[in-house]
Write an enzyme that holds these catalytic residues in place. Structure first.
Site, PDB file in Angstrom:
ATOM      1  N   ASN A 185     -17.304 -15.272  -9.544  1.00 27.10           N
ATOM      2  CA  ASN A 185     -16.819 -14.450 -10.660  1.00 27.10           C
ATOM      3  C   ASN A 185     -16.485 -15.296 -11.877  1.00 27.10           C
ATOM      4  O   ASN A 185     -16.826 -14.956 -13.012  1.00 27.10           O
ATOM      5  CB  ASN A 185     -15.566 -13.684 -10.236  1.00 27.10           C
ATOM      6  CG  ASN A 185     -15.858 -12.526  -9.309  1.00 27.10           C
ATOM      7  OD1 ASN A 185     -16.997 -12.280  -8.946  1.00 27.10           O
ATOM      8  ND2 ASN A 185     -14.821 -11.814  -8.915  1.00 27.10           N
ATOM      9  N   ARG A 232     -28.499  -8.249 -16.777  1.00 22.62           N
ATOM     10  CA  ARG A 232     -28.081  -9.654 -16.796  1.00 22.62           C
ATOM     11  C   ARG A 232     -28.228 -10.323 -15.441  1.00 22.62           C
ATOM     12  O   ARG A 232     -27.733  -9.839 -14.428  1.00 22.62           O
ATOM     13  CB  ARG A 232     -26.630  -9.759 -17.262  1.00 22.62           C
ATOM     14  CG  ARG A 232     -26.208 -11.158 -17.654  1.00 22.62           C
ATOM     15  CD  ARG A 232     -26.948 -11.579 -18.914  1.00 22.62           C
ATOM     16  NE  ARG A 232     -26.697 -10.642 -19.985  1.00 22.62           N
ATOM     17  CZ  ARG A 232     -25.691 -10.779 -20.841  1.00 22.62           C
ATOM     18  NH1 ARG A 232     -24.884 -11.783 -20.750  1.00 22.62           N
ATOM     19  NH2 ARG A 232     -25.528  -9.894 -21.800  1.00 22.62           N
ATOM     20  N   HIS A 282     -28.869   1.852 -18.593  1.00 17.61           N
ATOM     21  CA  HIS A 282     -27.936   1.604 -17.490  1.00 17.61           C
ATOM     22  C   HIS A 282     -27.821   2.813 -16.566  1.00 17.61           C
ATOM     23  O   HIS A 282     -27.134   2.758 -15.550  1.00 17.61           O
ATOM     24  CB  HIS A 282     -26.566   1.245 -18.082  1.00 17.61           C
ATOM     25  CG  HIS A 282     -25.577   0.738 -17.108  1.00 17.61           C
ATOM     26  ND1 HIS A 282     -24.449   1.437 -16.753  1.00 17.61           N
ATOM     27  CD2 HIS A 282     -25.532  -0.415 -16.408  1.00 17.61           C
ATOM     28  CE1 HIS A 282     -23.747   0.747 -15.885  1.00 17.61           C
ATOM     29  NE2 HIS A 282     -24.378  -0.382 -15.648  1.00 17.61           N
ATOM     30  N   TYR A 299     -21.009  -2.158  -2.453  1.00 20.24           N
ATOM     31  CA  TYR A 299     -20.462  -1.455  -3.617  1.00 20.24           C
ATOM     32  C   TYR A 299     -20.063  -0.048  -3.183  1.00 20.24           C
ATOM     33  O   TYR A 299     -20.791   0.611  -2.449  1.00 20.24           O
ATOM     34  CB  TYR A 299     -21.521  -1.300  -4.711  1.00 20.24           C
ATOM     35  CG  TYR A 299     -21.764  -2.497  -5.585  1.00 20.24           C
ATOM     36  CD1 TYR A 299     -22.082  -3.736  -5.056  1.00 20.24           C
ATOM     37  CD2 TYR A 299     -21.715  -2.378  -6.970  1.00 20.24           C
ATOM     38  CE1 TYR A 299     -22.333  -4.815  -5.869  1.00 20.24           C
ATOM     39  CE2 TYR A 299     -21.973  -3.449  -7.801  1.00 20.24           C
ATOM     40  CZ  TYR A 299     -22.277  -4.674  -7.242  1.00 20.24           C
ATOM     41  OH  TYR A 299     -22.529  -5.738  -8.059  1.00 20.24           O
ATOM     42  N   HIS A 302     -16.952   0.702  -7.442  1.00 23.42           N
ATOM     43  CA  HIS A 302     -17.962   0.766  -8.492  1.00 23.42           C
ATOM     44  C   HIS A 302     -18.254   2.203  -8.943  1.00 23.42           C
ATOM     45  O   HIS A 302     -18.969   2.418  -9.914  1.00 23.42           O
ATOM     46  CB  HIS A 302     -19.250   0.104  -7.973  1.00 23.42           C
ATOM     47  CG  HIS A 302     -20.270  -0.199  -9.004  1.00 23.42           C
ATOM     48  ND1 HIS A 302     -21.444   0.513  -9.124  1.00 23.42           N
ATOM     49  CD2 HIS A 302     -20.332  -1.142  -9.971  1.00 23.42           C
ATOM     50  CE1 HIS A 302     -22.178   0.020 -10.103  1.00 23.42           C
ATOM     51  NE2 HIS A 302     -21.526  -0.980 -10.643  1.00 23.42           N
TER      52      HIS A 302
END
Length: 810
Positions: free
Chosen positions: A133, A500, A530, A563, A687
């Site tokens: 992270n 990314r 997205h 997630y 998430h």
């Protein structure tokens, strides 16, 4: 109010496979009856800590590590000077800093490693997660700030801090996090593992026989891969690649001159080497592991690399480079060429962090600082091994007593007995009523993958369309789309090339899809796509029907195991037509300004969000209550924060379950004393996005968008209404479980600090994810063990990537 943050647009989320929540069997199965189960009697009780269960009166800051014996942990404050209610909402004091808020999330991740209620290997896993992270934070956020400094940007963000102030504050906070992380590894986790049979040994403490065995392994299997690069007047300073681990060596030759050499620790060799059986994979060795880091083995045998040379010093160091590479938007070039160029530039980008071991001498440090062009503030002296992310491989060893019970996603009741080989049955089930799937509690392969495979092989399916943001390297989703094209379906895929750190993977899939004759759209230069949506168009007896899937999560079988995400299957024709319009905007050249039911960014989402907040504000002002419960990854947009303050001032009861970044200050009398901010950090990465507005006639939504400026204005997002009464009840149940969590939930204070909830002595532990796992286990129609993608932990899936793959960009 027209304010935007300086656009670093770092998609900062942190992917991490966190298999880390504790006390699965200790958590109660009891579920709150309604979403308001945890609403305090008064807001003052909630924020002043008079309710011992909700906010413990006795807390200890994480860095002080005095929260043992039941004392609740508290993260450091972000800003200890909150404004009073008379201060205009345009004042910077109302808005917490984005970078420091993200680092507060990293403190909460670190606490999972510090918390002795977690088993040792889970604590090590979170040390690994934190490393990844923080790597990403420096590459993106610190990198973006450093670009602003280089461009002499001095304009403050909405919180009043200039880029220089943000950069310095973030580096100072990061230093405190690194120091606490190193102490945790050295003083807690490493001794616990050693006591349990996993010893991370010091090379100097090995017996002669062990050292000789490792020397033989080094000479045969490591030495040939090493390339020492010496810096002297005849040789340039060596290039140091991003996140590579290196050994700095000072040596003296026969001429009496000292020279610096850099040795790159090979990434294609195991980081941890078995002392008893070097070269053998650790998972193949029976329990009772004793390992040494490869850099220690190299240091112990430098005489084989530098024969007849006096070794004066050796120590490890690590470089982090900026990932915020910018392209000239006016250059006429294809998006694929642009992305490939960005990937090349990242290799040589500016250094934003230098980590060195604490005993590195000044001559070595001075040389590195000079040639890497880093500021003293960007240098971090670390105790213990660098790059703890590599130590996660120990977490996969067979030590059941040192880790959590493995979780296997369960079958969804609506998909029980369904197979993609019988597509009529799959589509018949989805026609009956809407369906909500909740990962990782429900199997991805037996829900989403089944839907796509059924459509791919169904003779009545005419077309399939999917928006891909991130997907697995060996994606079965992509394979299903290729099968569909081969079976004569019209297939269109939107692949976001700007996701990314997944650019290379997505580029590979684009080329493969195009080779199969599939229509591929890459997104646009201006907007990042997205949204997580898919549809299948099917010819049926009465009409052509659209089967839609709108989700908060990616079409990624790996992250679906780590997630927490929600997906909605529906045959609502309005949602279907909205998705058709959305996909046409991907492949065509025009964008639609109106949609029937979907909330789509950047066209309609912000406006509709304002309307929903304002509706609750008007109800509160009229004395009719007013209620908002929203779950998301991040709350950053200043205008949304201001509107929430307005709702709070009117008396709207607001619970915000925000995993990471949050600019809003709760608990300020007269403005936000009816607003509560929560954060849940557990074994899985939270998430999902859930929005509920209203009490008597509530509106419910799920989808891909956080309440961030980039999501509302610079991305294509899709949020769908949930209208089925049973599914609304299910969402209320999930929100109630989150708000009743007394094990993994944190509550924010007005100064930006968070306090972790702890059960009272007479109260059972209620961890959100544990409760939901138990419920999924209880309601699963088939509990027989099975093979397949969701059976246990697969070696090919690195769940440690769950927290670290851009936790705010998934």
């Amino acid at each position: 109010m027209d304010r935007t943050e300086s656009d670093v647009d770092a998609d900062t989320e942190t992917d991490v496979d966190a298999d880390t929540e504790t006390d699965v069997d200790a958590d109660t199965d009891a579920e709150p009856a309604c979403v308001d189960a945890d609403r305090p009697d008064t807001a003052e009780d909630e924020h002043n800590g008079t309710d011992a269960e909700r906010v413990p009166s006795e807390t200890a800051e994480i860095a002080q590590r005095k929260f043992e014996n039941g004392v609740a942990a508290r993260t450091p404050p972000i800003d200890e000077s909150p404004p009073d209610s008379d201060t205009p909402l345009e004042s910077p004091g109302w808005y917490l800093n984005r970078e420091l808020s993200e680092l507060s999330f990293q403190w909460r991740v670190l606490h999972e490693a510090l918390d002795d209620r977690n088993p040792p290997l889970e604590r090590l896993r979170f040390l690994s997660i934190l490393t990844r992270n923080m790597d990403e934070f420096f590459m993106k956020r610190i990198g973006g700030l450093k670009q602003q400094l280089a461009a002499n940007v001095t304009e403050p963000t909405v919180d009043g801090r200039t880029p220089q102030q943000q950069w310095q504050s973030a580096l100072d906070t990061a230093g405190e996090i690194f120091e606490t992380q190193s102490e945790c590894f050295a003083n807690d986790v490493r001794p616990l593992l050693s006591d349990a049979g996993i010893e991370i040994a010091d090379y100097a403490d090995l017996s002669d026989a062990d050292a000789e065995r490792l020397r033989s392994y080094f000479e045969s299997s490591v030495l040939p891969t090493l390339t020492p690069l010496t810096f002297d007047p005849a040789q340039p300073f060596p290039f140091i690649s991003n996140l590579s681990l290196s050994l700095a060596v000072l040596s003296r030759g026969e001429d009496g001159n000292e020279r610096f050499s850099r040795i790159k620790i090979p990434a294609n060799r195991p980081r941890l080497i078995s002392v008893s059986d070097p070269g053998t994979p650790l998972e193949s060795i029976p329990p009772g592991h004793r390992v040494v880091p490869i850099e220690d083995v190299i240091e112990g045998n430098l005489d084989l690399l530098f024969p007849n040379i006096e070794i004066r010093h050796s120590s490890t160091f690590r470089v982090t480079r900026n990932a915020e590479v910018r392209r000239n938007e006016d250059v006429a070039e294809g998006l694929i060429d642009r992305i490939e160029d960005v990937l090349r530039q990242r290799r040589f980008a500016t250094v934003v962090r230098l980590e060195v071991t604490e005993h590195a001498p000044d001559p070595v440090l001075d040389l590195l600082v000079e040639h890497l062009d880093v500021d003293d503030s960007e240098v971090f002296r670390r105790s213990g091994p660098l790059a703890l992310g590599d130590f996660a491989e120990l977490c996969d060893l067979e030590y059941p007593e040192l880790t959590l019970e493995p979780w296997r996603p369960r079958q969804h009741p609506r998909f029980a007995g369904l197979s993609p080989d019988s597509p009529d049955e799959v589509f018949k089930s989805l026609r009956e009523r809407d369906c909500l799937v909740h990962h990782p509690y429900h199997s991805f392969s037996e829900t989403v993958q089944t839907f796509l495979e059924a459509a791919a092989h169904d003779p009545d399916t005419l077309a399939i369309k999917v928006a891909v943001y991130r997907t697995a390297p060996d994606s079965k989703v992509i394979r299903s789309l290729i099968d569909a094209a081969k079976n004569g379906k019209q297939v269109a895929v939107m692949v976001e090339l700007k996701a990314r750190f997944d650019e290379e993977n997505n580029l590979r899939w684009v080329k493969r899809l195009e080779e199969e004759g599939i229509h591929v759209a890459y997104g646009s230069i201006e907007l990042k796509t997205h949204s997580k949506v898919a549809l299948a168009v099917r010819e049926e007896a009465e009409s052509v029907r659209i089967y839609s899937h709108v989700s908060s999560g990616n079409y990624h079988s790996g992250t679906a195991k780590g997630y927490v995400d929600l997906g909605l299957f529906t045959v609502d024709p309005d949602v279907g037509q909205d998705l058709v319009q959305l996909f046409n905007s991907f492949t065509g050249h025009s964008r639609h300004g109106r949609y029937r039911k979907l909330l789509v960014a950047p066209e309609t989402l912000r406006t509709r969000l304002y309307e929903l907040i304002d509706r609750e504000t008007e109800r509160a002002e009229a004395g009719d209550g007013g209620r908002i419960v929203a779950k998301m990854n991040a709350l950053e947009d200043p205008d949304v924060v201001e509107r929430l303050y307005g709702a709070g001032s009117a008396g709207v009861e607001i619970d915000l379950i925000v995993r990471g970044i949050c600019r809003l200050r709760p608990g300020i009398p007269g403005v936000s004393d009816s607003i509560r901010v929560h954060s849940v950090v557990g074994r899985f990465l939270e998430h999902s996005r859930i929005f509920r507005f209203g009490e008597d006639d509530p509106a419910y939504f799920i989808g891909s968008a956080d309440w961030m400026t980039r999501n509302l204005d610079r991305r294509v997002e899709a949020v769908a209404p949930v209208e089925d009464p049973e599914l609304r009840t299910e969402l209320d149940s999930i929100l109630s479980i989150l708000l009743a969590d007394n094990r993994t939930r944190w509550t924010m204070r007005p100064d930006g600090s968070y306090v972790q909830r702890r059960p009272r002595p007479d109260e059972p532990s209620r961890g959100t994810q544990s409760v939901l796992m138990k419920r999924a286990r209880r309601t699963a129609p088939d509990e027989r063990p099975r093979s397949g993608d969701d059976a246990g932990r697969e070696p090919s899936i690195d769940l440690d990537e769950v927290y670290t793959t851009d936790p705010f960009d998934g």
